[in-house]
Every structure is written in structure tokens, then in C-alpha cells.
Design a protein around this motif. Structure first.
Motif, PDB file in Angstrom:
ATOM      1  N   ILE A   1      97.248  96.973   0.318  1.00  0.00           N
ATOM      2  CA  ILE A   1      97.136  95.866   0.757  1.00  0.00           C
ATOM      3  C   ILE A   1      96.665  94.783   0.642  1.00  0.00           C
ATOM      4  N   GLN A   2      95.709  95.516  -0.965  1.00  0.00           N
ATOM      5  CA  GLN A   2      94.893  94.058  -0.751  1.00  0.00           C
ATOM      6  C   GLN A   2      95.123  93.175  -2.188  1.00  0.00           C
ATOM      7  N   ASP A   3      95.605  92.610  -2.193  1.00  0.00           N
ATOM      8  CA  ASP A   3      95.900  91.806  -2.967  1.00  0.00           C
ATOM      9  C   ASP A   3      95.410  89.913  -2.672  1.00  0.00           C
ATOM     10  N   SER A   4      95.067  89.736  -3.816  1.00  0.00           N
ATOM     11  CA  SER A   4      94.059  88.590  -4.547  1.00  0.00           C
ATOM     12  C   SER A   4      94.783  87.084  -3.280  1.00  0.00           C
ATOM     13  N   ASP A   5      96.225  87.099  -3.800  1.00  0.00           N
ATOM     14  CA  ASP A   5      97.190  85.896  -2.814  1.00  0.00           C
ATOM     15  C   ASP A   5      97.647  86.153  -1.430  1.00  0.00           C
ATOM     16  N   ASN A   6      97.293  85.273  -1.379  1.00  0.00           N
ATOM     17  CA  ASN A   6      97.242  85.641   0.301  1.00  0.00           C
ATOM     18  C   ASN A   6      98.446  85.333   0.997  1.00  0.00           C
ATOM     19  N   GLU A   7      99.395  84.851   0.359  1.00  0.00           N
ATOM     20  CA  GLU A   7     101.195  84.811   0.353  1.00  0.00           C
ATOM     21  C   GLU A   7     101.734  86.360  -0.105  1.00  0.00           C
ATOM     22  N   ILE A   8     101.703  86.742  -0.679  1.00  0.00           N
ATOM     23  CA  ILE A   8     101.460  88.496  -1.393  1.00  0.00           C
ATOM     24  C   ILE A   8     101.626  89.438  -0.055  1.00  0.00           C
ATOM     25  N   ARG A   9      99.713  88.816   0.009  1.00  0.00           N
ATOM     26  CA  ARG A   9      99.625  89.640   1.385  1.00  0.00           C
ATOM     27  C   ARG A   9     100.567  89.707   2.318  1.00  0.00           C
ATOM     28  N   GLN A  10     100.726  88.367   3.014  1.00  0.00           N
ATOM     29  CA  GLN A  10     101.093  88.456   4.133  1.00  0.00           C
ATOM     30  C   GLN A  10     103.002  88.733   3.616  1.00  0.00           C
ATOM     31  N   MET A  11     103.649  89.061   3.098  1.00  0.00           N
ATOM     32  CA  MET A  11     104.539  89.619   2.835  1.00  0.00           C
ATOM     33  C   MET A  11     104.105  90.630   2.860  1.00  0.00           C
ATOM     34  N   ARG A  12     103.497  91.649   2.356  1.00  0.00           N
ATOM     35  CA  ARG A  12     103.546  92.944   2.106  1.00  0.00           C
ATOM     36  C   ARG A  12     103.894  93.643   3.939  1.00  0.00           C
ATOM     37  N   GLU A  13     102.958  92.331   4.285  1.00  0.00           N
ATOM     38  CA  GLU A  13     102.439  92.958   6.038  1.00  0.00           C
ATOM     39  C   GLU A  13     103.781  92.798   6.986  1.00  0.00           C
ATOM     40  N   LYS A  14     104.272  92.006   6.576  1.00  0.00           N
ATOM     41  CA  LYS A  14     105.666  91.383   7.710  1.00  0.00           C
ATOM     42  C   LYS A  14     106.828  92.650   7.125  1.00  0.00           C
ATOM     43  N   GLU A  15     106.709  92.792   5.748  1.00  0.00           N
ATOM     44  CA  GLU A  15     107.250  94.583   5.863  1.00  0.00           C
ATOM     45  C   GLU A  15     107.432  95.826   6.478  1.00  0.00           C
ATOM     46  N   ALA A  16     105.840  95.523   5.738  1.00  0.00           N
ATOM     47  CA  ALA A  16     105.027  96.728   6.983  1.00  0.00           C
ATOM     48  C   ALA A  16     105.222  96.925   8.163  1.00  0.00           C
ATOM     49  N   ILE A  17     105.524  95.930   8.380  1.00  0.00           N
ATOM     50  CA  ILE A  17     106.739  95.800  10.162  1.00  0.00           C
ATOM     51  C   ILE A  17     107.483  95.714  10.168  1.00  0.00           C
ATOM     52  N   LYS A  18     108.666  95.156   9.370  1.00  0.00           N
ATOM     53  CA  LYS A  18     109.878  95.844   9.611  1.00  0.00           C
ATOM     54  C   LYS A  18     110.432  97.294   9.674  1.00  0.00           C
ATOM     55  N   LEU A  19     109.043  98.163   8.566  1.00  0.00           N
ATOM     56  CA  LEU A  19     109.490  99.633   8.283  1.00  0.00           C
ATOM     57  C   LEU A  19     109.258 100.183   9.140  1.00  0.00           C
ATOM     58  N   ARG A  20     107.907  99.831  10.318  1.00  0.00           N
ATOM     59  CA  ARG A  20     107.701 100.493  11.342  1.00  0.00           C
ATOM     60  C   ARG A  20     108.382 100.005  12.684  1.00  0.00           C
ATOM     61  N   ASP A  21     109.195  99.372  12.909  1.00  0.00           N
ATOM     62  CA  ASP A  21     110.188  98.977  13.590  1.00  0.00           C
ATOM     63  C   ASP A  21     111.889  99.453  12.926  1.00  0.00           C
ATOM     64  N   ARG A  22     112.244  99.825  12.012  1.00  0.00           N
ATOM     65  CA  ARG A  22     113.088 100.460  11.471  1.00  0.00           C
ATOM     66  C   ARG A  22     112.902 102.358  11.963  1.00  0.00           C
ATOM     67  N   ILE A  23     110.932 102.429  11.675  1.00  0.00           N
ATOM     68  CA  ILE A  23     110.809 103.936  12.105  1.00  0.00           C
ATOM     69  C   ILE A  23     110.800 104.621  13.706  1.00  0.00           C
ATOM     70  N   THR A  24     110.551 103.098  14.353  1.00  0.00           N
ATOM     71  CA  THR A  24     110.774 103.153  16.373  1.00  0.00           C
ATOM     72  C   THR A  24     111.985 103.237  16.376  1.00  0.00           C
ATOM     73  N   GLU A  25     112.843 102.796  16.035  1.00  0.00           N
ATOM     74  CA  GLU A  25     114.475 102.594  16.029  1.00  0.00           C
ATOM     75  C   GLU A  25     114.893 104.281  15.512  1.00  0.00           C
ATOM     76  N   LEU A  26     114.781 104.358  14.516  1.00  0.00           N
ATOM     77  CA  LEU A  26     115.715 106.334  14.089  1.00  0.00           C
ATOM     78  C   LEU A  26     115.028 106.847  15.141  1.00  0.00           C
TER      79      LEU A  26
END
Length: 78
Positions: free
Chosen positions: A39-64
């Protein structure tokens, strides 16, 4: 008869666990694409969106993982 019913439950448990573990593996592979080094996108908004998606994936892994643990606890192997 009860032994046969328990064997059926164990077979169902194993099928469900296999499915959940495969889903967890898919999410773990997807999470690698969101690795902080990736996650080294130059656009801060894209980086934040990717970080949010990563959080969602970690949450799904934890739930599973929690579901897998509960199922194993409910129907242990004799």
C-alpha cells in the motif's frame, strides 16, 4: 444408533470446517495484496480505502477463526 448419529455429525462438522478453512485461506491470500509495503499509493484517499479493505479482511479472518474454534469445541473427536 447413537454412534452412527455422532459419526454423521462428525462428517458434517468436517465438511463445514473444510469449507470455512478454505474461505479463511482465500481471505488470507487476499489480505497479502493489502500488505503495508504494497500500500504505497501516492493518493492518500486510495491508500485509506485500501487500508479499510485490509481491516475488513482481517475482521473476516478473525470471525472465521472463531467459528472454526467453536465448531471444533462443540463436536470434538472422541
Amino acid at each position: 444408533m447413537a454412534e452412527t448419529n455422532y459419526e454423521i455429525l462428525i462428517e458434517m462438522r468436517d465438511t463445514i470446517l473444510k469449507y470455512l478453512e478454505e474461505e479463511k485461506e482465500i481471505f488470507e491470500k487476499a489480505l497479502k495484496a493489502y500488505d503495508p509495503q504494497a500500500i504505497q499509493d501516492s493518493d492518500n484517499e486510495i491508500r485509506q480505502m485500501r487500508e479499510k479493505e485490509a481491516i475488513k479482511l482481517r475482521d473476516r479472518i478473525t470471525e472465521l477463526s472463531r467459528h472454526i474454534s467453536v465448531i471444533k469445541y462443540m463436536f470434538p473427536i472422541k
